[in-house]
Structures are given as structure tokens and as C-alpha cells.
Design a protein around this motif. Structure first.
Motif, short mmCIF file in Angstrom:
data_model
loop_
_atom_site.label_atom_id
_atom_site.label_comp_id
_atom_site.label_asym_id
_atom_site.label_seq_id
_atom_site.Cartn_x
_atom_site.Cartn_y
_atom_site.Cartn_z
N PRO A 73 0.80 -1.23 0.00
CA PRO A 73 0.00 0.00 0.00
C PRO A 73 0.84 1.28 0.00
O PRO A 73 0.40 2.30 -0.55
CB PRO A 73 -0.82 -0.12 1.29
CG PRO A 73 -0.92 -1.58 1.52
CD PRO A 73 0.39 -2.16 1.08
N ASP A 74 2.03 1.25 0.60
CA ASP A 74 2.88 2.44 0.62
C ASP A 74 3.77 2.55 -0.61
O ASP A 74 4.59 3.47 -0.71
CB ASP A 74 3.73 2.49 1.89
CG ASP A 74 4.72 1.32 2.00
OD1 ASP A 74 4.83 0.53 1.04
OD2 ASP A 74 5.38 1.21 3.04
N VAL A 75 3.61 1.62 -1.55
CA VAL A 75 4.30 1.62 -2.85
C VAL A 75 5.81 1.44 -2.71
O VAL A 75 6.56 1.71 -3.65
CB VAL A 75 3.99 2.91 -3.66
CG1 VAL A 75 4.28 2.70 -5.14
CG2 VAL A 75 2.56 3.35 -3.51
N LYS A 76 6.27 0.97 -1.57
CA LYS A 76 7.70 0.81 -1.38
C LYS A 76 8.21 -0.59 -1.72
O LYS A 76 9.39 -0.78 -1.99
CB LYS A 76 8.08 1.15 0.06
CG LYS A 76 7.88 2.62 0.41
CD LYS A 76 8.29 2.90 1.86
CE LYS A 76 8.14 4.38 2.19
NZ LYS A 76 8.55 4.67 3.60
N ARG A 77 7.29 -1.57 -1.69
CA ARG A 77 7.73 -2.95 -1.87
C ARG A 77 6.82 -3.72 -2.82
O ARG A 77 5.65 -3.38 -2.99
CB ARG A 77 7.76 -3.68 -0.51
CG ARG A 77 8.79 -3.12 0.46
CD ARG A 77 8.82 -3.89 1.75
NE ARG A 77 9.86 -3.39 2.64
CZ ARG A 77 10.20 -3.96 3.79
NH1 ARG A 77 9.58 -5.07 4.19
NH2 ARG A 77 11.15 -3.45 4.54
N VAL A 78 7.39 -4.75 -3.41
CA VAL A 78 6.64 -5.69 -4.24
C VAL A 78 6.90 -7.09 -3.70
O VAL A 78 8.05 -7.42 -3.37
CB VAL A 78 7.09 -5.61 -5.71
CG1 VAL A 78 6.56 -6.80 -6.52
CG2 VAL A 78 6.62 -4.31 -6.34
#
Length: 270
Positions: A73-78
Motif C-alpha cells: 500500500p505504501d508503494v515501497k515494496r513488491v
């Protein structure tokens, strides 16, 4: 290849995105809409610029097909799940491996998904289990066992109190995260390939090998109705962020967008 379509015009928004050396099994937008993440039979995860289709990063490490990808959700990880039985967590900006390979599954990992708060992620596997992982440490927090049925798809509810899964025994299962109790929803006639909750958590959508899309009341555990039109297996289904639409992809080579409240009757409904 990957295609990005404009929902309003029903036309391609970008030229087809090429680069993978094998079938693309999973695609996901980042929550901010700036990136597209893809996983492929070529054993790579790739991150693309959503506005241009330009390749940003290629993530190497899996030794088998990448079956599923999801963005935090924080777009930092996949997070990615693979035929190699492992999960890996990657940094979106640098492409470096943050966690993993995470071990525990004994067969293909078909499905991965982050919780809305980003504190955990799940994985569903052909080994009949769903595992819930701590997103900071990579430790297994919970394991849900689905008797003798492989898991094709699994998703958290918006409040992360439930998980819905689709399996190889034609069943949609809703799991209570606190009690580990489960409710089986029957209606499909073959494997259930894809499941998901509506944004308000009130409905569930499922699609399967029987060409059907079924919409369920998540609280009552009953089918509300179905969407008919695909002429082959339905691989992927999802609600739009506002809950008004359902999008589906099928082996009949079409992507369809449906009004979520305009459903065909189920055969067993009055």
C-alpha cells in the motif's frame, strides 16, 4: 505482452508493453497508479512506468515461473510468488531484495496479496495452504490449511479480518483470521481461478474454469448472482476501486467490464 486500456474509450492507452521472454502470469498497478508490476514465465518480475510503458527495473532471483505479484500500500515494496515454491520481497526504487527467498511452501505459490495496512502479506499455494507473513520480518504468522485442495487465488478483506480463497475443488472459502474458522461457498462447477473482495468488504467476486463469474454476499455467504458472457475459462476478476464495476479476463481472449449491480440470476436462486 501487457496491454493498458482506457476504460472510458475502450481503446489502448499505450502501445503494447513488450519485454518479458515468456507468458505474463500476473500484473498489478501500484496504489498510486504510477507503476505497473508484472511476473512472467521468464522467471522475472518487472516494474514499468505506467504513463509511458517504459521498463524501470527487472528483478531477477526466482528459479521458476513467477505466478503472482502484488505491490504494498505504501508503494515501497513488491512481493512475488513463484513455481520455485518461494516468495520474495523487493524494493520498488532500487530493485534490491528486501526479504527472501521465503521458504515454507512445498509446491507452487499461485497467489500473493498485501493487507491494506501493509503489515502483512499472504500466499496461496498448490500445497493446500495459505500462509500469512509478517511484512517486516518475513516470518510466518499463520497457516490456513484447505484439506486436500490446491489454492489458486487468495485475497485479504479490506479490514484484513478475513481471507477469501478459490481452490481446485470448485469452492470459494472465506476464512476468519482470528478463529481460523472457514465457510465454504458452493456454486462453481470447476476450479476457481480468481477471487476478490469489493472495496467495502460486502461482496466477493469469483471466476473460474467453468466460464462463470459469481458475486457473493460476503456476510451471508450466499450467491447474489452471476455474470455471463465469457466463452472460456475466467482467469482473473476484480472490483474497481469504487465498487461499481467488475473487470474480468478470460482465455476467450477478451477483457470485460461489468456493472457490479446488474447480475444474472443463479440457477438455484428463486
Amino acid at each position: 505482452m501487457i496491454r493498458v486500456c482506457d476504460v472510458r474509450t475502450r481503446r489502448l492507452a499505450l502501445e503494447p508493453i513488450k519485454g518479458h521472454g515468456g507468458d505474463v502470469n500476473s500484473v498489478a498497478y501500484s496504489p498510486d497508479g504510477k507503476r505497473i508490476v508484472s511476473g512472467s514465465d521468464d522467471k522475472t518480475v518487472r516494474i514499468w512506468e505506467a504513463q509511458t510503458g517504459t521498463l524501470s527495473l527487472t528483478l531477477n532471483g526466482h528459479t521458476g515461473w513467477v505466478r503472482s505479484v502484488a505491490c504494498s500500500p505504501d508503494v515501497k515494496r513488491v512481493v512475488s510468488g513463484s513455481e520455485d515454491k518461494t516468495l520474495r520481497v523487493w524494493d520498488v526504487e532500487t530493485g534490491s531484495l528486501v526479504l527472501g527467498p521465503l521458504l515454507g511452501h512445498t509446491s507452487w505459490v499461485n497467489s500473493v496479496n498485501f493487507s491494506m495496512d501493509g503489515k502483512k502479506f499472504l500466499s496461496g499455494s498448490v500445497d493446500h495452504t495459505i500462509r500469512v507473513w509478517d511484512a517486516e520480518t518475513g516470518h510466518t504468522m499463520q497457516t490456513l490449511r484447505n484439506q486436500n485442495n490446491g489454492i489458486w487465488s487468495a485475497r485479504f478483506s479490506p479490514d484484513s479480518k478475513q481471507i477469501v480463497s478459490g481452490d481446485s475443488n470448485d469452492i470459494v472459502t472465506v476464512w476468519d483470521m482470528q478463529s481460523n474458522d472457514s465457510t465454504a461457498l458452493s456454486g462453481h462447477k470447476h476450479w476457481v481461478y480468481s477471487v476478490g473482495f469489493s472495496p467495502d468488504g460486502g461482496r466477493i467476486v469469483s471466476g473460474g474454469k467453468d466460464h462463470q463469474i459469481i458475486v457473493w454476499d460476503a456476510k451471508l455467504g450466499k450467491a447474489i448472482g452471476r455474470l455471463e458472457g465469457h466463452s472460456d475459462e475466467v482467469n482473473s476478476v476484480a472490483f474497481s476501486p469504487d465498487g461499481k464495476w467488475i473487470v474480468s479476463g478470460s482465455w476467450d481472449k477478451t477483457v470485460r467490464i461489468w456493472e457490479a449491480d446488474r447480475l444474472d440470476a443463479m440457477p438455484d436462486l428463486e
